[in-house]
Design a protein around this motif. Structure first.
Motif, PDB file in Angstrom:
ATOM      1  N   LYS A 167      -7.647 -52.832  60.855  1.00  0.00           N
ATOM      2  CA  LYS A 167      -8.427 -53.378  59.751  1.00  0.00           C
ATOM      3  C   LYS A 167      -7.980 -54.777  59.372  1.00  0.00           C
ATOM      4  O   LYS A 167      -8.748 -55.567  58.841  1.00  0.00           O
ATOM      5  N   ASP A 168      -6.720 -55.091  59.629  1.00  0.00           N
ATOM      6  CA  ASP A 168      -6.179 -56.390  59.242  1.00  0.00           C
ATOM      7  C   ASP A 168      -6.346 -57.390  60.385  1.00  0.00           C
ATOM      8  O   ASP A 168      -5.883 -57.152  61.509  1.00  0.00           O
ATOM      9  N   ILE A 169      -6.990 -58.521  60.121  1.00  0.00           N
ATOM     10  CA  ILE A 169      -7.265 -59.519  61.156  1.00  0.00           C
ATOM     11  C   ILE A 169      -5.972 -60.062  61.738  1.00  0.00           C
ATOM     12  O   ILE A 169      -5.820 -60.192  62.959  1.00  0.00           O
ATOM     13  N   GLY A 170      -5.017 -60.401  60.884  1.00  0.00           N
ATOM     14  CA  GLY A 170      -3.768 -60.975  61.365  1.00  0.00           C
ATOM     15  C   GLY A 170      -2.984 -60.033  62.243  1.00  0.00           C
ATOM     16  O   GLY A 170      -2.415 -60.437  63.270  1.00  0.00           O
ATOM     17  N   ASN A 205      -1.743 -59.526  56.922  1.00  0.00           N
ATOM     18  CA  ASN A 205      -2.207 -59.710  55.544  1.00  0.00           C
ATOM     19  C   ASN A 205      -2.199 -61.158  55.083  1.00  0.00           C
ATOM     20  O   ASN A 205      -2.021 -61.442  53.893  1.00  0.00           O
ATOM     21  N   SER A 206      -2.392 -62.087  56.011  1.00  0.00           N
ATOM     22  CA  SER A 206      -2.349 -63.503  55.641  1.00  0.00           C
ATOM     23  C   SER A 206      -3.579 -64.278  56.107  1.00  0.00           C
ATOM     24  O   SER A 206      -3.646 -65.494  55.912  1.00  0.00           O
ATOM     25  N   THR A 209      -6.053 -69.323  56.091  1.00  0.00           N
ATOM     26  CA  THR A 209      -4.776 -68.710  55.730  1.00  0.00           C
ATOM     27  C   THR A 209      -4.709 -68.547  54.217  1.00  0.00           C
ATOM     28  O   THR A 209      -5.626 -68.935  53.484  1.00  0.00           O
ATOM     29  N   ASN A 210      -3.601 -67.991  53.749  1.00  0.00           N
ATOM     30  CA  ASN A 210      -3.406 -67.857  52.309  1.00  0.00           C
ATOM     31  C   ASN A 210      -2.850 -69.143  51.698  1.00  0.00           C
ATOM     32  O   ASN A 210      -2.421 -69.169  50.553  1.00  0.00           O
ATOM     33  N   GLN A 211      -2.861 -70.224  52.486  1.00  0.00           N
ATOM     34  CA  GLN A 211      -2.470 -71.539  51.992  1.00  0.00           C
ATOM     35  C   GLN A 211      -3.679 -72.467  52.053  1.00  0.00           C
ATOM     36  O   GLN A 211      -4.450 -72.449  53.013  1.00  0.00           O
ATOM     37  N   GLU A 212      -3.848 -73.303  51.053  1.00  0.00           N
ATOM     38  CA  GLU A 212      -5.013 -74.167  50.968  1.00  0.00           C
ATOM     39  C   GLU A 212      -5.070 -75.144  52.145  1.00  0.00           C
ATOM     40  O   GLU A 212      -4.094 -75.823  52.465  1.00  0.00           O
ATOM     41  N   LYS A 236      -0.626 -73.528  63.556  1.00  0.00           N
ATOM     42  CA  LYS A 236      -1.433 -73.804  62.374  1.00  0.00           C
ATOM     43  C   LYS A 236      -1.081 -75.187  61.848  1.00  0.00           C
ATOM     44  O   LYS A 236       0.020 -75.697  62.077  1.00  0.00           O
ATOM     45  N   ARG A 237      -2.031 -75.795  61.171  1.00  0.00           N
ATOM     46  CA  ARG A 237      -1.816 -77.132  60.610  1.00  0.00           C
ATOM     47  C   ARG A 237      -2.832 -77.375  59.500  1.00  0.00           C
ATOM     48  O   ARG A 237      -3.846 -76.690  59.415  1.00  0.00           O
ATOM     49  N   PRO A 238      -2.583 -78.393  58.659  1.00  0.00           N
ATOM     50  CA  PRO A 238      -3.571 -78.745  57.642  1.00  0.00           C
ATOM     51  C   PRO A 238      -4.750 -79.509  58.243  1.00  0.00           C
ATOM     52  O   PRO A 238      -4.587 -80.231  59.233  1.00  0.00           O
ATOM     53  N   HIS A 239      -5.921 -79.334  57.662  1.00  0.00           N
ATOM     54  CA  HIS A 239      -7.082 -80.116  58.100  1.00  0.00           C
ATOM     55  C   HIS A 239      -7.593 -81.037  56.999  1.00  0.00           C
ATOM     56  O   HIS A 239      -8.161 -82.078  57.284  1.00  0.00           O
TER      57      HIS A 239
END
Length: 220
Positions: free
Chosen positions: A60-63, A97-98, A182-185, A202-205
């Motif tokens: 059920k969890d994507i991560g 869960n992230s 993600t759970n980060q903006e 992962k990285r900021p866009h």
């Protein structure tokens, strides 16, 4: 090479699949044929695109599913194809869960399909230099069977075609998993070639456009 792609995905991602090679090829070619017959959409078939298939969902969890099944399968497929090079997962933190789905990416509808059936699709890294907002906005003008790529579909495409980003003459763009957040903006996940290795990171866009990245479309 449908047979090679089929065997890669079957061996490393979906060994218990009931989908036959002939059914995989037939469904994938039907996608291309429908696109080719539509004057508004046919140009996409002249660019890079690879067929793939995916099993029904297991978690059920994507991560959790991405980490335990898809990234593991991609690592094994890439190493099988390139024994002298590596697939590197730079995300040391747990993915459990992230991860959530970006609104208006249509990925929620894609996930719903996986709840009940295996899926055959085509992966097109077709939107070079778009910002996230522009990629999502552009999707509104495309038919309902077009989806922005997420994690499962991107990994499955690479399991079947692990050298999709291999370019010995120049640097290819990194490919966003645009449907995932993600759970980060403003932090997103992507697949990137580094030398002859392949990486997940992962990285900021930050809402920007950039010449070194692309967003991908999934067509069913």
């Amino acid at each position: 090479n449908y047979e090679k792609i089929y065997n890669k995905i079957k061996n490393f991602l979906d060994p218990s699949t009931t989908l036959s090679l002939n059914d995989f090829k037939s469904k994938a070619e039907n996608i291309i044929n429908r696109l080719s017959q539509d004057k508004k959409l046919s140009n996409i078939t002249k660019g890079v695109g690879v067929p793939f298939f995916m099993p029904k969902r297991r978690h059920k969890d994507i991560g959790e599913e991405l980490s335990e099944n898809y990234l593991t399968a991609l690592n094994n497929s890439f190493k099988d194809e390139n024994p002298d090079f590596d697939f590197i997962n730079h995300c040391s933190d747990s993915l459990n869960n992230s991860i959530e789905i970006n609104n208006d990416s249509r990925h929620d509808k894609f996930i719903e399909k996986l709840e009940s059936e295996s899926v055959v699709g085509y992966y097109f890294p077709a939107m070079l230099e778009y910002s996230f907002a522009a990629a999502i906005e552009n999707l509104k003008s495309l038919p309902e069977n077009f989806y922005l790529a997420g994690g499962f579909d991107t990994c499955s495409a690479f399991v079947g075609s692990p050298n999709l980003l291999l370019n010995k003459k120049t640097y290819p763009p990194l490919l966003w998993m645009t449907s995932l957040k993600t759970n980060q903006e403003n932090i997103g996940y992507h697949i990137e070639s580094y030398g002859y290795n392949l990486t997940f990171n992962k990285r900021p866009h930050l809402g920007n456009v950039a010449e070194y990245w692309a967003h991908s479309l999934i067509i069913l």
